[in-house]
Motif scaffolding. Structure first.
Motif, PDB file in Angstrom:
ATOM      1  N   TYR A  67       0.815  -1.212   0.000  1.00  0.00           N
ATOM      2  CA  TYR A  67       0.000   0.000   0.000  1.00  0.00           C
ATOM      3  C   TYR A  67       0.854   1.269   0.000  1.00  0.00           C
ATOM      4  CZ  TYR A  67      -3.887  -3.148   0.929  1.00  0.00           C
ATOM      5  OH  TYR A  67      -4.823  -4.157   0.822  1.00  0.00           O
ATOM      6  N   SER A  68       2.053   1.191   0.578  1.00  0.00           N
ATOM      7  CA  SER A  68       2.953   2.350   0.525  1.00  0.00           C
ATOM      8  C   SER A  68       3.352   2.641  -0.912  1.00  0.00           C
ATOM      9  CB  SER A  68       4.197   2.087   1.381  1.00  0.00           C
ATOM     10  OG  SER A  68       3.860   1.956   2.750  1.00  0.00           O
ATOM     11  N   ALA A  69       3.624   1.590  -1.663  1.00  0.00           N
ATOM     12  CA  ALA A  69       3.945   1.777  -3.079  1.00  0.00           C
ATOM     13  C   ALA A  69       2.761   2.364  -3.833  1.00  0.00           C
ATOM     14  CB  ALA A  69       4.367   0.439  -3.692  1.00  0.00           C
ATOM     15  N   GLU A  70       1.544   1.949  -3.460  1.00  0.00           N
ATOM     16  CA  GLU A  70       0.354   2.489  -4.104  1.00  0.00           C
ATOM     17  C   GLU A  70       0.189   3.972  -3.795  1.00  0.00           C
ATOM     18  OE1 GLU A  70      -3.411   2.040  -6.307  1.00  0.00           O
ATOM     19  OE2 GLU A  70      -1.299   1.478  -6.410  1.00  0.00           O
ATOM     20  N   LEU A  71       0.485   4.391  -2.567  1.00  0.00           N
ATOM     21  CA  LEU A  71       0.405   5.814  -2.227  1.00  0.00           C
ATOM     22  C   LEU A  71       1.436   6.627  -2.999  1.00  0.00           C
ATOM     23  CD1 LEU A  71      -1.547   4.898   0.026  1.00  0.00           C
ATOM     24  CD2 LEU A  71      -0.445   6.579   1.511  1.00  0.00           C
ATOM     25  N   ALA A  75       0.467   9.647  -5.647  1.00  0.00           N
ATOM     26  CA  ALA A  75       0.985  11.008  -5.466  1.00  0.00           C
ATOM     27  C   ALA A  75       1.713  11.510  -6.703  1.00  0.00           C
ATOM     28  CB  ALA A  75       1.906  11.057  -4.252  1.00  0.00           C
ATOM     29  N   SER A  76       2.264  10.590  -7.495  1.00  0.00           N
ATOM     30  CA  SER A  76       3.032  10.991  -8.680  1.00  0.00           C
ATOM     31  C   SER A  76       2.278  10.773  -9.989  1.00  0.00           C
ATOM     32  CB  SER A  76       4.349  10.210  -8.726  1.00  0.00           C
ATOM     33  OG  SER A  76       4.110   8.808  -8.782  1.00  0.00           O
ATOM     34  N   ASP A  77       1.022  10.378  -9.896  1.00  0.00           N
ATOM     35  CA  ASP A  77       0.217  10.081 -11.086  1.00  0.00           C
ATOM     36  C   ASP A  77      -0.121  11.388 -11.819  1.00  0.00           C
ATOM     37  OD1 ASP A  77      -1.663   9.333 -12.986  1.00  0.00           O
ATOM     38  OD2 ASP A  77      -2.730   7.968 -11.645  1.00  0.00           O
ATOM     39  N   GLU A  78       0.441  11.560 -12.988  1.00  0.00           N
ATOM     40  CA  GLU A  78       0.232  12.807 -13.737  1.00  0.00           C
ATOM     41  C   GLU A  78      -1.220  12.994 -14.162  1.00  0.00           C
ATOM     42  OE1 GLU A  78       2.942  13.173 -16.958  1.00  0.00           O
ATOM     43  OE2 GLU A  78       4.731  13.247 -15.672  1.00  0.00           O
ATOM     44  N   SER A  79      -1.962  11.893 -14.292  1.00  0.00           N
ATOM     45  CA  SER A  79      -3.364  12.012 -14.683  1.00  0.00           C
ATOM     46  C   SER A  79      -4.213  12.654 -13.589  1.00  0.00           C
ATOM     47  CB  SER A  79      -3.936  10.636 -15.044  1.00  0.00           C
ATOM     48  OG  SER A  79      -4.080   9.827 -13.895  1.00  0.00           O
ATOM     49  N   ASN A 137      -3.817   9.950   3.253  1.00  0.00           N
ATOM     50  CA  ASN A 137      -3.227  11.165   3.803  1.00  0.00           C
ATOM     51  C   ASN A 137      -1.705  11.058   3.781  1.00  0.00           C
ATOM     52  OD1 ASN A 137      -5.746  12.318   4.533  1.00  0.00           O
ATOM     53  ND2 ASN A 137      -5.809  11.051   6.364  1.00  0.00           N
ATOM     54  N   TYR A 138      -1.086  12.166   3.458  1.00  0.00           N
ATOM     55  CA  TYR A 138       0.373  12.252   3.448  1.00  0.00           C
ATOM     56  C   TYR A 138       0.776  13.374   4.413  1.00  0.00           C
ATOM     57  CZ  TYR A 138      -0.325  10.050  -1.186  1.00  0.00           C
ATOM     58  OH  TYR A 138      -0.708   9.249  -2.221  1.00  0.00           O
ATOM     59  N   MET A 139       1.769  13.121   5.253  1.00  0.00           N
ATOM     60  CA  MET A 139       2.329  14.188   6.075  1.00  0.00           C
ATOM     61  C   MET A 139       3.848  14.125   5.927  1.00  0.00           C
ATOM     62  SD  MET A 139       1.775  15.235  10.077  1.00  0.00           S
ATOM     63  CE  MET A 139       0.267  16.164   9.824  1.00  0.00           C
ATOM     64  N   PRO A 140       4.367  14.824   4.920  1.00  0.00           N
ATOM     65  CA  PRO A 140       5.809  14.741   4.662  1.00  0.00           C
ATOM     66  C   PRO A 140       6.630  15.345   5.793  1.00  0.00           C
ATOM     67  CG  PRO A 140       4.782  16.469   3.339  1.00  0.00           C
ATOM     68  CD  PRO A 140       3.668  15.722   4.008  1.00  0.00           C
ATOM     69  N   SER A 263       2.080   8.612   6.788  1.00  0.00           N
ATOM     70  CA  SER A 263       1.023   8.444   5.786  1.00  0.00           C
ATOM     71  C   SER A 263       0.055   7.371   6.264  1.00  0.00           C
ATOM     72  CB  SER A 263       1.601   8.075   4.417  1.00  0.00           C
ATOM     73  OG  SER A 263       2.318   6.850   4.479  1.00  0.00           O
ATOM     74  N   ASN A 264      -1.176   7.445   5.792  1.00  0.00           N
ATOM     75  CA  ASN A 264      -2.180   6.470   6.213  1.00  0.00           C
ATOM     76  C   ASN A 264      -3.307   6.363   5.180  1.00  0.00           C
ATOM     77  OD1 ASN A 264      -3.087   9.190   7.321  1.00  0.00           O
ATOM     78  ND2 ASN A 264      -4.876   7.970   7.795  1.00  0.00           N
ATOM     79  N   ILE A 265      -4.021   5.249   5.279  1.00  0.00           N
ATOM     80  CA  ILE A 265      -5.262   5.045   4.538  1.00  0.00           C
ATOM     81  C   ILE A 265      -6.403   5.324   5.497  1.00  0.00           C
ATOM     82  CG2 ILE A 265      -6.691   3.361   3.333  1.00  0.00           C
ATOM     83  CD1 ILE A 265      -4.101   1.868   2.616  1.00  0.00           C
ATOM     84  N   PHE A 266      -7.378   6.094   5.044  1.00  0.00           N
ATOM     85  CA  PHE A 266      -8.453   6.560   5.930  1.00  0.00           C
ATOM     86  C   PHE A 266      -9.799   6.191   5.306  1.00  0.00           C
ATOM     87  CE2 PHE A 266     -11.313   9.810   7.679  1.00  0.00           C
ATOM     88  CZ  PHE A 266     -10.953   9.808   9.022  1.00  0.00           C
ATOM     89  N   LEU A 267     -10.549   5.338   5.987  1.00  0.00           N
ATOM     90  CA  LEU A 267     -11.840   4.870   5.489  1.00  0.00           C
ATOM     91  C   LEU A 267     -12.919   5.161   6.523  1.00  0.00           C
ATOM     92  CD1 LEU A 267     -10.614   1.369   4.265  1.00  0.00           C
ATOM     93  CD2 LEU A 267     -10.976   3.382   2.835  1.00  0.00           C
ATOM     94  N   VAL A 268     -14.001   5.784   6.092  1.00  0.00           N
ATOM     95  CA  VAL A 268     -15.116   6.118   6.984  1.00  0.00           C
ATOM     96  C   VAL A 268     -16.317   5.256   6.614  1.00  0.00           C
ATOM     97  CG1 VAL A 268     -16.663   7.903   7.833  1.00  0.00           C
ATOM     98  CG2 VAL A 268     -14.305   8.493   7.193  1.00  0.00           C
ATOM     99  N   PHE A 269     -16.768   4.462   7.576  1.00  0.00           N
ATOM    100  CA  PHE A 269     -17.943   3.618   7.379  1.00  0.00           C
ATOM    101  C   PHE A 269     -19.144   4.267   8.065  1.00  0.00           C
ATOM    102  CE2 PHE A 269     -14.198   0.891   7.355  1.00  0.00           C
ATOM    103  CZ  PHE A 269     -14.402   0.107   6.228  1.00  0.00           C
ATOM    104  N   ASN A 270     -20.248   4.366   7.340  1.00  0.00           N
ATOM    105  CA  ASN A 270     -21.492   4.894   7.904  1.00  0.00           C
ATOM    106  C   ASN A 270     -22.566   3.822   7.823  1.00  0.00           C
ATOM    107  OD1 ASN A 270     -23.269   6.799   9.027  1.00  0.00           O
ATOM    108  ND2 ASN A 270     -23.904   7.562   7.021  1.00  0.00           N
ATOM    109  N   SER A 271     -23.461   3.814   8.795  1.00  0.00           N
ATOM    110  CA  SER A 271     -24.563   2.857   8.789  1.00  0.00           C
ATOM    111  C   SER A 271     -25.525   3.167   7.642  1.00  0.00           C
ATOM    112  CB  SER A 271     -25.317   2.916  10.118  1.00  0.00           C
ATOM    113  OG  SER A 271     -26.531   2.193  10.043  1.00  0.00           O
TER     114      SER A 271
END
Length: 299
Positions: A67-71, A75-79, A137-140, A263-271
């Motif tokens: 997942y770090s590689a995915e982040l 972050a560098s995806d020009e699209s 989220n990224y916090m350099p 850095s982290n992955i942040f997911l919000v689940f709602n009922s």
């Protein structure tokens, strides 16, 4: 699985013209039971009491690398240059967050449906769930800026139309969380206190608030009262740890002035029994990339 959410009246007013009294929470924190999922009775009781749960080694070291590689790729995806889902640091211009990430990343979309997450979210909320918000989220190092104290639910209620605090966030750390690299601070137990905020919500306020929130944040007097009552704790731990926290817990983070990025992955689940209505205190709903209105239950 248990009861439905009461939505007839606004029990959590905010964005007031003058300071209001702190309101006692009117809804449960844990809606399910120990029969509904992986958390045992003691863990559910502790989560209900504190408003958060830390699970070390929630994902494997191999998954952290994946997942770090995915982040890094995102972050560098020009699209994605100029894409409104990408939020950049106000001063440095570096990527701060990427929203609606499950629509961009197949890997993170699959993670959101992983039983390790989905079963816990369903158990805590006592129902099927959908994703209210997703982001990375990224916090350099040296350049990462924090967030002032706030309750997510206050914003989701006022600006998105979320009726009740029946949502839970999962933050999965992809880097070590030290006490000194801008880690998340929480006030244990503060999820039981709802703090109305002062100030009218401007039109399209999300364009500014995702970089620096100034409306929808508590007064210093309210923060002081909560801090003396509940104290302050911090999410620390190795990469792969996960923090599950209630949507109404008071939390914030400081700037990262160390060389150690976070850095982290942040997911919000709602009922699915707590789906969004019209905003309670904003001119219009925020874009769906920030507050999804597809309430299809996750499978």
């Amino acid at each position: 699985m248990t009861a439905t959410t009461e939505t007839m009246t606004d029990l959590y007013p905010s964005r007031l013209t003058r300071p209001g009294e702190i309101i006692e929470r009117q809804h449960p924190t844990v809606w399910g039971t120990d029969d509904d999922g992986p958390f045992d009775a003691a863990a559910l009781e502790a989560h209900s009491e504190r408003g958060f749960t830390i699970l070390p080694d929630f994902i494997t070291p191999g998954e952290v690398t994946q997942y770090s590689a995915e982040l890094e790729r995102l972050a560098s995806d020009e699209s994605l240059q100029g894409d409104p889902r990408v939020v950049r640091e106000k001063v440095s211009g570096e990527v701060r967050s990427i929203f609606e990430v499950t629509r961009i990343s197949e890997q993170i979309e699959a993670l959101s449906r992983d039983p390790r997450l989905l079963d816990r979210a369903r158990q805590l909320l006592g129902s099927d769930v959908y994703l209210h918000q997703t982001r990375v989220n990224y916090m350099p190092g040296y350049k990462g800026t924090g967030f002032y104290w706030h309750s997510d639910f206050e914003t989701w209620h006022a600006e998105d139309g979320m009726p009740a605090p029946r949502a839970v966030s999962c933050s999965i750390a992809l880097t070590p969380n030290y006490p000194y690299n801008g880690g998340l601070m929480v006030m244990p137990g503060s999820h039981r206190s709802y703090v109305p905020c002062v100030g009218e919500t401007p039109e399209n306020y999300h364009q500014d608030s995702l970089k620096e929130q100034k409306i929808g944040v508590p007064s210093e007097e309210a923060i002081t009262e909560l801090a003396w009552k509940y104290g302050v704790d911090q999410f620390t731990g190795p990469a792969g740890s996960a923090l599950w926290f209630d949507c109404n817990i008071m939390h914030g983070s400081g700037n990262n002035i160390t060389p150690f990025p976070r850095s982290n992955i942040f997911l919000v689940f709602n009922s699915v029994e707590n789906t969004l209505a019209e905003p309670y205190a904003a001119p219009a709903p925020r874009p769906t990339r920030i507050a999804d209105r597809d309430f299809t239950p996750l499978r």
